[in-house]
Scaffold this motif. Structure first.
Motif, PDB file in Angstrom:
ATOM      1  N   UNK A  67     -30.024  22.098  25.154  1.00 23.66           N
ATOM      2  CA  UNK A  67     -29.216  23.316  25.150  1.00 23.66           C
ATOM      3  C   UNK A  67     -28.050  23.145  24.183  1.00 23.66           C
ATOM      4  N   UNK A  68     -27.628  24.241  23.571  1.00 20.73           N
ATOM      5  CA  UNK A  68     -26.503  24.214  22.647  1.00 20.73           C
ATOM      6  C   UNK A  68     -25.424  25.172  23.151  1.00 20.73           C
ATOM      7  N   UNK A  69     -24.180  24.697  23.162  1.00 20.33           N
ATOM      8  CA  UNK A  69     -23.041  25.499  23.589  1.00 20.33           C
ATOM      9  C   UNK A  69     -21.954  25.408  22.522  1.00 20.33           C
ATOM     10  N   UNK A  70     -21.368  26.555  22.164  1.00 18.09           N
ATOM     11  CA  UNK A  70     -20.229  26.555  21.254  1.00 18.09           C
ATOM     12  C   UNK A  70     -19.013  27.041  22.043  1.00 18.09           C
ATOM     13  N   UNK A  71     -17.878  26.415  21.804  1.00 16.12           N
ATOM     14  CA  UNK A  71     -16.630  26.822  22.446  1.00 16.12           C
ATOM     15  C   UNK A  71     -15.566  26.950  21.376  1.00 16.12           C
ATOM     16  N   UNK A  72     -14.863  28.060  21.390  1.00 15.68           N
ATOM     17  CA  UNK A  72     -13.728  28.279  20.505  1.00 15.68           C
ATOM     18  C   UNK A  72     -12.527  28.616  21.363  1.00 15.68           C
ATOM     19  N   UNK A  73     -11.381  28.118  20.966  1.00 11.57           N
ATOM     20  CA  UNK A  73     -10.149  28.400  21.689  1.00 11.57           C
ATOM     21  C   UNK A  73      -9.022  28.637  20.706  1.00 11.57           C
ATOM     22  N   UNK A  74      -7.952  29.254  21.193  1.00 10.37           N
ATOM     23  CA  UNK A  74      -6.806  29.520  20.324  1.00 10.37           C
ATOM     24  C   UNK A  74      -5.545  29.685  21.150  1.00 10.37           C
ATOM     25  N   UNK A  75      -4.407  29.554  20.478  1.00  7.72           N
ATOM     26  CA  UNK A  75      -3.092  29.757  21.076  1.00  7.72           C
ATOM     27  C   UNK A  75      -2.149  30.223  19.974  1.00  7.72           C
ATOM     28  N   UNK A  76      -1.044  30.821  20.381  1.00  7.53           N
ATOM     29  CA  UNK A  76      -0.041  31.247  19.415  1.00  7.53           C
ATOM     30  C   UNK A  76       0.088  32.751  19.291  1.00  7.53           C
ATOM     31  N   UNK A  77      -0.497  33.506  20.222  1.00 12.18           N
ATOM     32  CA  UNK A  77      -0.457  34.962  20.128  1.00 12.18           C
ATOM     33  C   UNK A  77      -1.488  35.460  19.134  1.00 12.18           C
ATOM     34  N   UNK A  78      -1.733  36.740  19.086  1.00 12.09           N
ATOM     35  CA  UNK A  78      -2.698  37.285  18.138  1.00 12.09           C
ATOM     36  C   UNK A  78      -4.127  37.024  18.566  1.00 12.09           C
ATOM     37  N   UNK A  79      -5.007  36.777  17.568  1.00 13.01           N
ATOM     38  CA  UNK A  79      -6.425  36.582  17.868  1.00 13.01           C
ATOM     39  C   UNK A  79      -7.098  35.812  16.735  1.00 13.01           C
ATOM     40  N   UNK A  80      -8.313  35.333  17.047  1.00 11.93           N
ATOM     41  CA  UNK A  80      -9.183  34.761  16.018  1.00 11.93           C
ATOM     42  C   UNK A  80     -10.501  35.521  16.056  1.00 11.93           C
ATOM     43  N   UNK A  81     -11.109  35.668  14.888  1.00 10.79           N
ATOM     44  CA  UNK A  81     -12.452  36.234  14.814  1.00 10.79           C
ATOM     45  C   UNK A  81     -13.381  35.127  14.344  1.00 10.79           C
ATOM     46  N   UNK A  82     -14.453  34.902  15.092  1.00  8.49           N
ATOM     47  CA  UNK A  82     -15.381  33.808  14.831  1.00  8.49           C
ATOM     48  C   UNK A  82     -16.724  34.360  14.386  1.00  8.49           C
ATOM     49  N   UNK A  83     -17.227  33.848  13.276  1.00 10.65           N
ATOM     50  CA  UNK A  83     -18.608  34.123  12.883  1.00 10.65           C
ATOM     51  C   UNK A  83     -19.330  32.774  12.878  1.00 10.65           C
ATOM     52  N   UNK A  84     -20.440  32.696  13.582  1.00  8.33           N
ATOM     53  CA  UNK A  84     -21.196  31.453  13.737  1.00  8.33           C
ATOM     54  C   UNK A  84     -22.594  31.702  13.200  1.00  8.33           C
ATOM     55  N   UNK A  85     -23.096  30.778  12.355  1.00  3.17           N
ATOM     56  CA  UNK A  85     -24.395  30.971  11.709  1.00  3.17           C
ATOM     57  C   UNK A  85     -25.297  29.752  11.922  1.00  3.17           C
ATOM     58  N   UNK A  86     -26.531  30.011  12.340  1.00  6.84           N
ATOM     59  CA  UNK A  86     -27.562  28.986  12.496  1.00  6.84           C
ATOM     60  C   UNK A  86     -28.489  29.088  11.292  1.00  6.84           C
TER      61      UNK A  86
END
Length: 142
Positions: A67-86
């Motif tokens: 199984x494959x799991x991806x985890x993204x996290x952030x701090x500092x207010x605002x947001x992140x946009x994640x694009x993940x490609x296989x």
């Protein structure tokens, strides 16, 4: 939802990948006492404890039997946009997703990708502000 990681035999691969990533990511800043993402254990293929501002990573070597799991996290207010490609499975790329970042306590999102994946992968992270801290892991628990 946070996935617990079991012990396995990928520590040497993880150490090599993290070292190479830190050498190539000039803006990477590890903050051991306040990391955005904790060490994923020996099942981790990628571990970026903390980076500030936009960035990303590329790697390879997914095992199709795990199984494959991806985890993204952030701090500092605002947001992140994640694009993940296989590379070998573009039909299973998670849609670009947004993580809303709290000011101080890291917010984390884990996306299960399932089994049967092999080959290379990569991610791009766009931050709503250059001061946003983010981190990521890719794990394949044995």
């Amino acid at each position: 939802m946070k996935k617990q990681v079991r012990k396995g035999g990928k520590a040497a691969v993880l150490t090599t990948l993290v070292a190479a990533l830190m050498l190539t990511a000039g803006a990477a800043q590890a903050a051991a006492e306040n990391e955005v993402i904790a060490y994923p254990g020996p099942d981790g293929l990628i571990w970026i404890p903390e980076q500030t501002g936009p960035g990303g990573f590329v790697s390879g070597g997914l095992s199709s039997r795990l199984d494959t799991f991806i985890t993204f996290g952030c701090a500092g207010g605002g947001s992140i946009e994640v694009s993940f490609h296989l590379d070998n499975h573009p039909d299973r790329d998670p849609a670009p997703f947004t993580v809303d970042c709290q000011d101080t306590t890291p917010t984390q999102v884990t996306v299960p990708l399932g089994t049967g994946l092999h080959g290379g992968f990569g991610a791009g992270v766009t931050t709503s502000s250059p001061s946003i801290r983010w981190g990521a892991t890719v794990v394949q628990p044995e």
